[in-house]
Design a protein around this motif. Structure first.
Motif, PDB file in Angstrom:
ATOM      1  N   GLU A   1      21.971 -30.720  -5.755  1.00  0.00           N
ATOM      2  CA  GLU A   1      21.298 -32.013  -5.668  1.00  0.00           C
ATOM      3  C   GLU A   1      21.345 -32.748  -7.000  1.00  0.00           C
ATOM      4  OE1 GLU A   1      17.572 -31.976  -3.184  1.00  0.00           O
ATOM      5  OE2 GLU A   1      18.028 -29.838  -3.261  1.00  0.00           O
ATOM      6  N   VAL A   2      21.454 -32.002  -8.101  1.00  0.00           N
ATOM      7  CA  VAL A   2      21.547 -32.582  -9.442  1.00  0.00           C
ATOM      8  C   VAL A   2      22.409 -31.663 -10.308  1.00  0.00           C
ATOM      9  CG1 VAL A   2      20.248 -33.243 -11.536  1.00  0.00           C
ATOM     10  CG2 VAL A   2      19.240 -33.634  -9.286  1.00  0.00           C
ATOM     11  N   CYS A   3      23.192 -32.264 -11.208  1.00  0.00           N
ATOM     12  CA  CYS A   3      23.962 -31.503 -12.186  1.00  0.00           C
ATOM     13  C   CYS A   3      23.426 -31.848 -13.574  1.00  0.00           C
ATOM     14  CB  CYS A   3      25.444 -31.884 -12.119  1.00  0.00           C
ATOM     15  SG  CYS A   3      26.220 -31.524 -10.531  1.00  0.00           S
ATOM     16  N   VAL A   4      23.135 -30.817 -14.349  1.00  0.00           N
ATOM     17  CA  VAL A   4      22.657 -31.004 -15.717  1.00  0.00           C
ATOM     18  C   VAL A   4      23.741 -30.443 -16.629  1.00  0.00           C
ATOM     19  CG1 VAL A   4      20.829 -30.483 -17.369  1.00  0.00           C
ATOM     20  CG2 VAL A   4      20.254 -30.750 -14.938  1.00  0.00           C
ATOM     21  N   LEU A   5      24.426 -31.345 -17.355  1.00  0.00           N
ATOM     22  CA  LEU A   5      25.595 -30.958 -18.139  1.00  0.00           C
ATOM     23  C   LEU A   5      25.416 -31.257 -19.619  1.00  0.00           C
ATOM     24  CD1 LEU A   5      28.414 -32.617 -15.947  1.00  0.00           C
ATOM     25  CD2 LEU A   5      27.354 -30.386 -15.619  1.00  0.00           C
ATOM     26  N   ASP A   6      25.870 -30.319 -20.446  1.00  0.00           N
ATOM     27  CA  ASP A   6      25.967 -30.568 -21.882  1.00  0.00           C
ATOM     28  C   ASP A   6      27.155 -31.503 -22.100  1.00  0.00           C
ATOM     29  OD1 ASP A   6      25.467 -30.278 -24.640  1.00  0.00           O
ATOM     30  OD2 ASP A   6      26.912 -28.643 -24.803  1.00  0.00           O
ATOM     31  N   VAL A   7      27.102 -32.304 -23.156  1.00  0.00           N
ATOM     32  CA  VAL A   7      28.208 -33.219 -23.421  1.00  0.00           C
ATOM     33  C   VAL A   7      29.388 -32.484 -24.042  1.00  0.00           C
ATOM     34  CG1 VAL A   7      28.966 -35.208 -24.767  1.00  0.00           C
ATOM     35  CG2 VAL A   7      26.784 -35.283 -23.587  1.00  0.00           C
TER      36      VAL A   7
ATOM     37  N   GLY B   1      31.047 -38.459  -5.479  1.00  0.00           N
ATOM     38  CA  GLY B   1      29.743 -38.703  -4.850  1.00  0.00           C
ATOM     39  C   GLY B   1      28.972 -37.428  -4.565  1.00  0.00           C
ATOM     40  N   ILE B   2      29.178 -36.405  -5.382  1.00  0.00           N
ATOM     41  CA  ILE B   2      28.554 -35.105  -5.119  1.00  0.00           C
ATOM     42  C   ILE B   2      27.068 -35.114  -5.425  1.00  0.00           C
ATOM     43  CG2 ILE B   2      28.518 -32.658  -5.778  1.00  0.00           C
ATOM     44  CD1 ILE B   2      31.561 -32.966  -6.356  1.00  0.00           C
ATOM     45  N   ALA B   3      26.724 -35.491  -6.651  1.00  0.00           N
ATOM     46  CA  ALA B   3      25.334 -35.426  -7.093  1.00  0.00           C
ATOM     47  C   ALA B   3      25.159 -36.259  -8.349  1.00  0.00           C
ATOM     48  CB  ALA B   3      24.949 -33.966  -7.392  1.00  0.00           C
ATOM     49  N   PRO B   4      23.917 -36.636  -8.653  1.00  0.00           N
ATOM     50  CA  PRO B   4      23.684 -37.332  -9.917  1.00  0.00           C
ATOM     51  C   PRO B   4      23.835 -36.350 -11.074  1.00  0.00           C
ATOM     52  CG  PRO B   4      21.589 -36.843  -8.868  1.00  0.00           C
ATOM     53  CD  PRO B   4      22.676 -36.444  -7.899  1.00  0.00           C
ATOM     54  N   VAL B   5      24.258 -36.861 -12.212  1.00  0.00           N
ATOM     55  CA  VAL B   5      24.437 -36.023 -13.398  1.00  0.00           C
ATOM     56  C   VAL B   5      23.474 -36.477 -14.486  1.00  0.00           C
ATOM     57  CG1 VAL B   5      26.019 -35.347 -15.245  1.00  0.00           C
ATOM     58  CG2 VAL B   5      26.861 -35.559 -12.899  1.00  0.00           C
ATOM     59  N   ILE B   6      22.833 -35.492 -15.105  1.00  0.00           N
ATOM     60  CA  ILE B   6      22.010 -35.731 -16.286  1.00  0.00           C
ATOM     61  C   ILE B   6      22.736 -35.044 -17.434  1.00  0.00           C
ATOM     62  CG2 ILE B   6      19.800 -35.262 -17.418  1.00  0.00           C
ATOM     63  CD1 ILE B   6      18.578 -35.151 -14.567  1.00  0.00           C
ATOM     64  N   LEU B   7      22.970 -35.786 -18.495  1.00  0.00           N
ATOM     65  CA  LEU B   7      23.645 -35.218 -19.662  1.00  0.00           C
ATOM     66  C   LEU B   7      22.629 -34.738 -20.688  1.00  0.00           C
ATOM     67  CD1 LEU B   7      26.593 -37.692 -20.346  1.00  0.00           C
ATOM     68  CD2 LEU B   7      26.714 -35.405 -19.368  1.00  0.00           C
ATOM     69  N   LEU B   8      22.931 -33.596 -21.279  1.00  0.00           N
ATOM     70  CA  LEU B   8      22.142 -33.049 -22.377  1.00  0.00           C
ATOM     71  C   LEU B   8      23.028 -33.071 -23.607  1.00  0.00           C
ATOM     72  CD1 LEU B   8      20.732 -29.808 -20.719  1.00  0.00           C
ATOM     73  CD2 LEU B   8      19.636 -32.025 -20.869  1.00  0.00           C
ATOM     74  N   THR B   9      22.494 -33.540 -24.715  1.00  0.00           N
ATOM     75  CA  THR B   9      23.308 -33.571 -25.920  1.00  0.00           C
ATOM     76  C   THR B   9      22.447 -33.587 -27.168  1.00  0.00           C
ATOM     77  OG1 THR B   9      25.061 -34.748 -27.076  1.00  0.00           O
ATOM     78  CG2 THR B   9      23.482 -36.092 -25.885  1.00  0.00           C
ATOM     79  N   ALA B  10      23.015 -33.097 -28.233  1.00  0.00           N
ATOM     80  CA  ALA B  10      22.353 -33.169 -29.533  1.00  0.00           C
ATOM     81  C   ALA B  10      22.702 -34.497 -30.198  1.00  0.00           C
ATOM     82  CB  ALA B  10      22.798 -32.000 -30.405  1.00  0.00           C
ATOM     83  N   PHE B  11      23.570 -35.273 -29.580  1.00  0.00           N
ATOM     84  CA  PHE B  11      24.060 -36.514 -30.169  1.00  0.00           C
ATOM     85  C   PHE B  11      23.537 -37.717 -29.398  1.00  0.00           C
ATOM     86  CE2 PHE B  11      27.134 -33.085 -30.455  1.00  0.00           C
ATOM     87  CZ  PHE B  11      27.267 -32.954 -31.828  1.00  0.00           C
TER      88      PHE B  11
ATOM     89  N   GLY C   1      28.946 -43.048 -15.151  1.00  0.00           N
ATOM     90  CA  GLY C   1      28.091 -43.007 -13.971  1.00  0.00           C
ATOM     91  C   GLY C   1      26.974 -41.978 -14.019  1.00  0.00           C
ATOM     92  N   VAL C   2      26.567 -41.561 -15.227  1.00  0.00           N
ATOM     93  CA  VAL C   2      25.470 -40.586 -15.300  1.00  0.00           C
ATOM     94  C   VAL C   2      24.149 -41.254 -14.941  1.00  0.00           C
ATOM     95  CG1 VAL C   2      26.626 -39.167 -17.052  1.00  0.00           C
ATOM     96  CG2 VAL C   2      24.941 -40.861 -17.756  1.00  0.00           C
ATOM     97  N   PHE C   3      23.210 -40.443 -14.485  1.00  0.00           N
ATOM     98  CA  PHE C   3      21.911 -40.938 -14.053  1.00  0.00           C
ATOM     99  C   PHE C   3      20.791 -40.594 -15.023  1.00  0.00           C
ATOM    100  CE2 PHE C   3      24.284 -41.470 -10.257  1.00  0.00           C
ATOM    101  CZ  PHE C   3      23.630 -42.436  -9.514  1.00  0.00           C
ATOM    102  N   GLY C   4      21.108 -39.861 -16.074  1.00  0.00           N
ATOM    103  CA  GLY C   4      20.092 -39.513 -17.057  1.00  0.00           C
ATOM    104  C   GLY C   4      20.746 -38.976 -18.313  1.00  0.00           C
ATOM    105  N   TYR C   5      20.001 -39.061 -19.416  1.00  0.00           N
ATOM    106  CA  TYR C   5      20.537 -38.667 -20.718  1.00  0.00           C
ATOM    107  C   TYR C   5      19.378 -38.106 -21.524  1.00  0.00           C
ATOM    108  CZ  TYR C   5      23.644 -39.305 -24.793  1.00  0.00           C
ATOM    109  OH  TYR C   5      24.460 -39.125 -25.875  1.00  0.00           O
ATOM    110  N   LEU C   6      19.404 -36.824 -21.812  1.00  0.00           N
ATOM    111  CA  LEU C   6      18.351 -36.187 -22.606  1.00  0.00           C
ATOM    112  C   LEU C   6      18.932 -35.697 -23.925  1.00  0.00           C
ATOM    113  CD1 LEU C   6      16.448 -34.021 -19.958  1.00  0.00           C
ATOM    114  CD2 LEU C   6      15.628 -36.098 -21.066  1.00  0.00           C
TER     115      LEU C   6
END
Length: 191
Positions: free
Chosen positions: A50-56, A74-84, A97-102
């Motif tokens: 339902e959601v993908c949480v990916l490091d950059v 169109g699989i799922a929304p992606v939230i990116l995690l990064t130190a940058f 097309g990411v849906f979030g950025y942490l």
């Protein structure tokens, strides 16, 4: 709250483990883990989270490129995690097309709102896309019906209402959609 299915990807196994534990404490189900972007894309296709949480920053394919491929399918929304958090990276993420950025380090309390907002926005976008597709299909059918009605009105000297009724009747009698009947009338006229 039902357990939402999450895919996580980070090339650092320790960070992946921490992230998995955080998500599980928040009552999410981690259905797949990847150590690089290509594996994240492959696992997303396989597990349909339902959601993908990916490091950059990951080997083989970075998280932004993986996010773009996941979004295109169109699989799922992606939230990116990064130190940058530099502008260029944020811009690339937005364009993919990411849906979030942490930005790391983040607190476990940052995850749940990011995930829920991403899921909600993704569903809204999917619904809008479906509506647009439905509207386009309806318009195409309407154009075909109008053309077929015009042909019947001209060849049979009948009113528009009668032409429509005949298309509708033929549709029911032959168990075909009105679109199929209209297409057949147009095809027969052009032969």
């Amino acid at each position: 709250m039902s357990q939402h299915r999450i895919l996580i990807a980070d090339d650092d196994p320790i960070i992946r483990l921490d992230l998995k534990q955080m998500l599980e404490r928040l009552e999410y189900e981690v259905v797949a883990e990847a150590g690089d972007g290509q594996s994240a894309v492959d696992l997303a296709k396989e597990h349909q989270p339902e959601v993908c949480v990916l490091d950059v920053k990951m080997p083989q394919m970075d998280g932004i490129e993986a996010a773009k491929l996941i979004a295109e399918d169109g699989i799922a929304p992606v939230i990116l995690l990064t130190a940058f958090s530099d502008r260029e990276l944020v811009e690339r993420a937005r364009e993919s097309g990411v849906f979030g950025y942490l930005v790391k380090p983040f607190k476990p309390s940052d995850l749940m709102p990011a995930i829920e907002v991403a899921r909600s926005r993704f569903e809204e976008n999917k619904a809008l896309s479906n509506e647009a597709t439905d509207a386009k299909e309806k318009l195409e059918v309407r154009k075909l019906l109008d053309k077929a009605k015009g042909i019947l009105m001209e060849t049979l000297s009948v009113s528009e209402a009668e032409a429509y009724r005949r298309i509708q009747q033929q549709s029911m009698n032959n168990r075909k959609s009105m679109r199929e009947v209209a297409e057949a009338i147009i095809l027969a006229q052009s032969v």
